[in-house]
Design a protein around this motif. Structure first.
Motif, PDB file in Angstrom:
ATOM      1  N   GLU A   7       0.828  -1.210   0.000  1.00 19.41           N
ATOM      2  CA  GLU A   7       0.000   0.000   0.000  1.00 19.41           C
ATOM      3  C   GLU A   7       0.861   1.259   0.000  1.00 19.41           C
ATOM      4  O   GLU A   7       0.530   2.255  -0.654  1.00 19.41           O
ATOM      5  N   LEU A   8       1.995   1.202   0.694  1.00 17.01           N
ATOM      6  CA  LEU A   8       2.877   2.360   0.784  1.00 17.01           C
ATOM      7  C   LEU A   8       3.515   2.692  -0.561  1.00 17.01           C
ATOM      8  O   LEU A   8       3.811   3.855  -0.838  1.00 17.01           O
ATOM      9  N   LYS A   9       3.735   1.660  -1.401  1.00 20.22           N
ATOM     10  CA  LYS A   9       4.349   1.896  -2.707  1.00 20.22           C
ATOM     11  C   LYS A   9       3.535   2.858  -3.557  1.00 20.22           C
ATOM     12  O   LYS A   9       4.080   3.576  -4.400  1.00 20.22           O
ATOM     13  N   GLU A  10       2.227   2.914  -3.347  1.00 21.65           N
ATOM     14  CA  GLU A  10       1.385   3.828  -4.113  1.00 21.65           C
ATOM     15  C   GLU A  10       1.615   5.279  -3.701  1.00 21.65           C
ATOM     16  O   GLU A  10       1.480   6.191  -4.517  1.00 21.65           O
ATOM     17  N   TYR A  11       1.939   5.506  -2.427  1.00 16.74           N
ATOM     18  CA  TYR A  11       2.149   6.867  -1.933  1.00 16.74           C
ATOM     19  C   TYR A  11       3.602   7.308  -2.082  1.00 16.74           C
ATOM     20  O   TYR A  11       3.869   8.506  -2.224  1.00 16.74           O
ATOM     21  N   ALA A  12       4.546   6.356  -2.025  1.00 18.14           N
ATOM     22  CA  ALA A  12       5.973   6.697  -2.124  1.00 18.14           C
ATOM     23  C   ALA A  12       6.646   5.725  -3.083  1.00 18.14           C
ATOM     24  O   ALA A  12       7.400   4.829  -2.661  1.00 18.14           O
ATOM     25  N   PRO A  13       6.388   5.879  -4.378  1.00 20.37           N
ATOM     26  CA  PRO A  13       6.934   4.899  -5.332  1.00 20.37           C
ATOM     27  C   PRO A  13       8.439   5.009  -5.537  1.00 20.37           C
ATOM     28  O   PRO A  13       9.040   4.098  -6.096  1.00 20.37           O
ATOM     29  N   CYS A  14       9.043   6.104  -5.103  1.00 21.44           N
ATOM     30  CA  CYS A  14      10.481   6.311  -5.327  1.00 21.44           C
ATOM     31  C   CYS A  14      11.284   6.232  -4.038  1.00 21.44           C
ATOM     32  O   CYS A  14      12.388   6.778  -3.961  1.00 21.44           O
ATOM     33  N   GLU A  15      10.737   5.581  -3.012  1.00 21.12           N
ATOM     34  CA  GLU A  15      11.420   5.488  -1.728  1.00 21.12           C
ATOM     35  C   GLU A  15      12.181   4.171  -1.667  1.00 21.12           C
ATOM     36  O   GLU A  15      11.590   3.085  -1.608  1.00 21.12           O
ATOM     37  N   SER A  16      13.518   4.233  -1.689  1.00 20.22           N
ATOM     38  CA  SER A  16      14.332   3.017  -1.744  1.00 20.22           C
ATOM     39  C   SER A  16      14.179   2.160  -0.502  1.00 20.22           C
ATOM     40  O   SER A  16      14.241   0.925  -0.573  1.00 20.22           O
ATOM     41  N   SER A  17      13.973   2.780   0.656  1.00 21.12           N
ATOM     42  CA  SER A  17      13.869   2.009   1.899  1.00 21.12           C
ATOM     43  C   SER A  17      12.658   1.078   1.885  1.00 21.12           C
ATOM     44  O   SER A  17      12.681   0.023   2.531  1.00 21.12           O
ATOM     45  N   VAL A  18      11.596   1.469   1.179  1.00 25.08           N
ATOM     46  CA  VAL A  18      10.411   0.607   1.090  1.00 25.08           C
ATOM     47  C   VAL A  18      10.769  -0.701   0.383  1.00 25.08           C
ATOM     48  O   VAL A  18      10.432  -1.802   0.848  1.00 25.08           O
ATOM     49  N   TYR A  19      11.465  -0.607  -0.740  1.00 25.19           N
ATOM     50  CA  TYR A  19      11.832  -1.807  -1.499  1.00 25.19           C
ATOM     51  C   TYR A  19      12.869  -2.633  -0.743  1.00 25.19           C
ATOM     52  O   TYR A  19      12.846  -3.879  -0.811  1.00 25.19           O
ATOM     53  N   ALA A  20      13.760  -1.972  -0.012  1.00 25.39           N
ATOM     54  CA  ALA A  20      14.754  -2.717   0.764  1.00 25.39           C
ATOM     55  C   ALA A  20      14.083  -3.534   1.861  1.00 25.39           C
ATOM     56  O   ALA A  20      14.441  -4.705   2.101  1.00 25.39           O
ATOM     57  N   LEU A  21      13.086  -2.925   2.530  1.00 23.01           N
ATOM     58  CA  LEU A  21      12.382  -3.663   3.579  1.00 23.01           C
ATOM     59  C   LEU A  21      11.560  -4.810   2.990  1.00 23.01           C
ATOM     60  O   LEU A  21      11.489  -5.903   3.576  1.00 23.01           O
ATOM     61  N   MET A  22      10.963  -4.579   1.831  1.00 18.65           N
ATOM     62  CA  MET A  22      10.227  -5.664   1.176  1.00 18.65           C
ATOM     63  C   MET A  22      11.169  -6.802   0.797  1.00 18.65           C
ATOM     64  O   MET A  22      10.816  -7.996   0.886  1.00 18.65           O
ATOM     65  N   GLY A  23      12.391  -6.458   0.359  1.00 19.62           N
ATOM     66  CA  GLY A  23      13.371  -7.496   0.056  1.00 19.62           C
ATOM     67  C   GLY A  23      13.700  -8.332   1.275  1.00 19.62           C
ATOM     68  O   GLY A  23      13.812  -9.572   1.186  1.00 19.62           O
ATOM     69  N   ASN A  24      13.842  -7.699   2.416  1.00 17.55           N
ATOM     70  CA  ASN A  24      14.119  -8.448   3.652  1.00 17.55           C
ATOM     71  C   ASN A  24      12.965  -9.382   4.014  1.00 17.55           C
ATOM     72  O   ASN A  24      13.179 -10.506   4.490  1.00 17.55           O
ATOM     73  N   ILE A  25      11.741  -8.937   3.806  1.00 16.57           N
ATOM     74  CA  ILE A  25      10.582  -9.774   4.133  1.00 16.57           C
ATOM     75  C   ILE A  25      10.531 -10.985   3.207  1.00 16.57           C
ATOM     76  O   ILE A  25      10.302 -12.133   3.651  1.00 16.57           O
ATOM     77  N   TYR A  26      10.743 -10.736   1.901  1.00 11.77           N
ATOM     78  CA  TYR A  26      10.735 -11.866   0.969  1.00 11.77           C
ATOM     79  C   TYR A  26      11.869 -12.845   1.277  1.00 11.77           C
ATOM     80  O   TYR A  26      11.727 -14.064   1.108  1.00 11.77           O
ATOM     81  N   LYS A  27      13.006 -12.331   1.720  1.00 12.82           N
ATOM     82  CA  LYS A  27      14.121 -13.211   2.094  1.00 12.82           C
ATOM     83  C   LYS A  27      13.720 -14.107   3.263  1.00 12.82           C
ATOM     84  O   LYS A  27      14.012 -15.315   3.273  1.00 12.82           O
ATOM     85  N   ARG A  28      13.039 -13.533   4.275  1.00 11.03           N
ATOM     86  CA  ARG A  28      12.619 -14.327   5.426  1.00 11.03           C
ATOM     87  C   ARG A  28      11.556 -15.356   5.039  1.00 11.03           C
ATOM     88  O   ARG A  28      11.421 -16.383   5.701  1.00 11.03           O
ATOM     89  N   ARG A  29      10.830 -15.099   3.964  1.00 13.42           N
ATOM     90  CA  ARG A  29       9.833 -16.065   3.488  1.00 13.42           C
ATOM     91  C   ARG A  29      10.429 -17.013   2.445  1.00 13.42           C
ATOM     92  O   ARG A  29       9.706 -17.772   1.805  1.00 13.42           O
ATOM     93  N   ASN A  30      11.765 -16.930   2.259  1.00  9.55           N
ATOM     94  CA  ASN A  30      12.492 -17.779   1.306  1.00  9.55           C
ATOM     95  C   ASN A  30      12.020 -17.575  -0.137  1.00  9.55           C
ATOM     96  O   ASN A  30      12.105 -18.486  -0.965  1.00  9.55           O
TER      97      ASN A  30
END
Length: 745
Positions: free
Chosen positions: A677-700
């Motif tokens: 949901e946050l990607k719609e409000y801040a599509p150019c925020e690198s920290s959002v994608y970095a945190l999503m990467g960490n979550i996907y890593k924890r979910r393998n």
């Protein structure tokens, strides 16, 4: 000789020739030494910004006005203890010198010595003595202790203004009175100076015109038959006084002589125990005391310049009114009429006993009793109609006093809107304040002060684009005014408008190099360029020019923190809070310092103090939630983040922090949903994608994790974030348990 020198000094002061006034007043004091002449000399020095001279001249004087001027000089020199001693009554029965102004100055002394309640009491007392002392109401708003403007600038204040104005007019014209009015003036009933406006209001059933007609003058003043033609009022013989002369019985008093120091600060005295009644049998027929032809000539002479009746002028003006106004600012942006005209409706009101509304947008305000007013939003004119208590529709006083009543109603109606808007703004109810300001007439909305207040409201709402537009209009309306320019420079700082900010700073410096706002704007300019040392020097220069500039102290703290000097940063924030305990930016700054130092209990306390002052700030809620999360109070933190999201849906910070909290609680699906949901409000925020990467890593889900890490790097994050993201990519296939163990080693 003394009179000639005194007149010369006063004339020089009137012409702003301070050097000449000082020279002539020194001659006056040398020839005729007295405290009265020393007071005049001190006034000359104070108006010439030489408070230290006035201080030494007036030290040891005793008369009230000298004590007030001495206290004023002490206040300017920051000698607050001496100022308080000069203003404080020596005895319990004594009064503060110089009335409302003295109470206001004493309130300022108490405020700057951190005695809030005493300051509030004196500001309220100042307003009770002078309802038009706007500065006192402004201070009450800043302290967060102001009553609603409608309760302060009410009908009682209107009556008080009318009475004071009429009495001042009588005093100014009494010297020109002739013997023609001796018989009439001898029949006047006196009205005490300290009559309560609200007392008058209650005594006469809120009938403004009847009261103003009965409070024209005192027994010591003669009827001004020989006055100039510009005299704004005249008097008619009192029917009660007439009957008193015929019967030899004293008439009942119009109102009781009450003291203005009652329990209610703004009642202007105690309430009258009994309503004064106007008995027609007592009044009896009016007897002629002077020739009617002579009175007719006097009234024609007094009002020969009155021209058209006010209702006719209103009708002519409303036909020619044009409410469509637009302004193009320096950057080519066309601003809507929102900034140049608060209201669009005009009203033509017939000046008769029956009021008619020609526009449905004009709102009729009915007061208690039989008095009605029509409020014209486009011109803020109040046209009144009043019937007598006996039911017969007749005007109870002359046209001159009617104009005084109308003028008082217009002024107080305007102050009600301005005061309520400012009060709401100080309480951080910015949208409500904007709604009030939009009700102002166009001519008042388009002033620099109002537009600056509108810009400040948008700034507090974190709507920097609208704030920029409002401040741009304020610069066009008042290019010479520096009020609010500190906030405007901060708006441009947040918008990263370095060119506009640099131009504004140069303009302010060229306008007034000794104004703290000029150096404040220059400090923001250097801070935007990341030159924190130079920015700090400019903010310190602003503080030197005005040591009570709380916002400048706060930005000094911000620059110290940017330079990693936390100790001096804390000192600067504390200095700001000593000046203004409601300056929430300083509380927020202290919370940020303690958060970075991992002193989470202190951080939570200071963020909560800022939140209590400004409960609508999404940023403050977000950091308060962060501090609660650091204290492992996750449920409270999530609740605070939810409130922050609702307060400002455009702010990405609370959603990001909410995702972090959910991630720490192992709620991976919830955290991922928040980030999507946050990607719609801040599509150019690198920290959002970095945190999503960490979550996907924890979910393998390594492919999705790699995709999001790559997107984060493409958005050019800071060097620190780049290092963290690359480290996460290198350990993409390393289990989190092993990764955590390596980190702890």
């Amino acid at each position: 000789m003394e009179a000639i020198l005194t007149d010369s000094v006063r004339n020089s002061l009137q012409q702003l020739m301070h050097r000449n006034a000082i020279f002539m007043c020194e001659r006056l004091c040398a020839q005729f030494p007295s405290e009265k002449n020393l007071q005049l000399l001190a006034s000359c020095y104070l108006q010439n910004n030489q408070a230290h001279c006035a201080y030494h001249i007036l030290k040891g004087t005793h008369i009230a006005q000298c004590r007030y001027l001495f206290a004023l000089a002490c206040f300017k020199m920051d000698l607050l203890n001496e100022a308080e001693a000069a203003l404080s009554p020596k005895e319990s029965s004594a009064e503060v010198p110089n009335g409302a102004a003295g109470h206001f100055l004493l309130g300022l002394v108490y405020r700057h010595t951190d005695r809030k309640q005493s300051a509030i009491n004196h500001f309220n007392q100042a307003l009770s003595l002078d309802p038009l002392l706007w500065a006192a109401y402004e201070e009450l708003c800043i302290l967060g202790a102001a009553e609603e403007a409608a309760l302060v600038f009410d009908d009682g204040a209107s009556l008080f203004i009318q009475k004071q104005y009429l009495q001042r007019g009588m005093a100014s014209h009494s010297s020109q009175a002739t013997n023609e009015g001796h018989e009439i003036s001898s029949n006047r009933t006196s009205v005490s100076d300290d009559v309560s406006p609200k007392t008058l209001k209650h005594s006469y059933g809120n009938n403004l015109r009847e009261i103003s007609g009965n409070c024209y003058g005192t027994a010591s003043h003669q009827f001004p038959h020989g006055g100039p033609t510009s005299l704004p009022f005249y008097h008619t013989p009192s029917p009660m006084a007439t009957q008193a002369q015929l019967s030899g019985v004293a008439p009942p008093p119009l109102c009781r002589n009450a003291q203005p120091n009652g329990s209610n600060m703004r009642t202007y005295g105690a309430d009258i125990s009994q309503r004064v009644t106007m008995n027609s049998a007592v009044a009896g027929p009016r007897r002629k005391f002077v020739d009617e032809g002579k009175l007719r000539k006097v009234s024609e002479r007094l009002f020969s310049d009155s021209g058209q009746r006010r209702s006719m002028r209103l009708a002519g003006e409303s036909l020619n009114a044009n409410s469509n106004t637009s302004v193009v600012s320096g950057n080519g942006t066309s601003h809507s009429s929102k900034y140049f005209g608060g209201s669009k409706s005009n009203s033509v009101v017939s000046r008769s006993l029956t009021i008619r509304k020609s526009h449905p947008s004009s709102s009729e305000i009915a007061y208690e009793g039989n008095h009605h007013e029509v409020y014209d939003e486009s011109r803020l004119n109040f046209t009144s109609s009043t019937s007598s208590p006996c039911g017969d529709n007749r005007i109870l006083e002359p046209e001159g006093a009617t104009r005084v009543a109308d003028g008082a109603s217009v002024i107080l109606g305007l102050l009600r809107l301005l005061g309520e808007g400012f009060r709401l703004s100080c309480l951080s109810r910015c949208q409500d304040a904007l709604n009030i300001y939009m009700k102002l007439p166009q001519k008042h909305y388009n002033t620099g002060w109002v537009l600056s207040q509108v810009g400040k409201a948008y700034f507090e709402m974190v709507d920097y684009l609208e704030a920029d537009r409002a401040f741009s209009c304020a610069r066009i309306a008042s290019p010479y005014s520096l009020d609010g320019m500190d906030i405007y420079s901060t708006v441009l700082y947040h918008l990263k408008e370095d060119m506009k900010l640099s131009y504004l700073a140069q303009e302010l410096i060229s306008t007034d190099r000794l104004a703290p706002q000029s150096w404040f704007a220059l400090g923001n300019c250097y801070s935007l360029q990341k030159d924190h040392e130079t920015a700090l020097k400019n903010f310190q220069r602003s503080v030197q020019l005005n040591s009570r500039f709380a916002y400048a102290h706060t930005l000094c703290g911000h620059e110290y923190v940017a330079l990693e000097d936390f100790e001096n940063g804390v000192k600067s924030y504390q200095s700001a809070l000593r000046i203004d305990s409601r300056h929430y930016n300083a509380w927020y700054g202290l919370g940020m310092v303690y958060l970075r130092q991992e002193k989470f209990e202190f951080s939570e306390h200071h963020f909560r103090m800022a939140f209590q002052i400004n409960p609508l700030s999404s940023v403050i809620m977000s950091y308060l939630g962060t501090a609660l999360h650091a204290l492992r109070r996750n449920d409270e933190a999530l609740e605070m983040m939810e409130r922050a999201v609702l307060a400002d849906k455009k702010n990405p910070l609370p959603r990001y922090q909410k995702a972090n909290i959910l991630l720490s609680m192992d709620n991976l699906d919830g955290a991922l949903a928040v980030l999507e949901e946050l990607k719609e409000y801040a599509p150019c925020e690198s920290s959002v994608y970095a945190l999503m990467g960490n979550i996907y890593k924890r979910r393998n889900m390594f492919n999705n994790a790699m995709l999001n890490f790559g997107l984060a790097l493409d958005l050019k994050p800071s060097a620190t974030d780049v290092a963290l993201i690359k480290a996460a990519i290198e350990k993409l296939h390393v289990p989190d348990e092993i990764d955590d163990g390596d980190s702890s080693d």
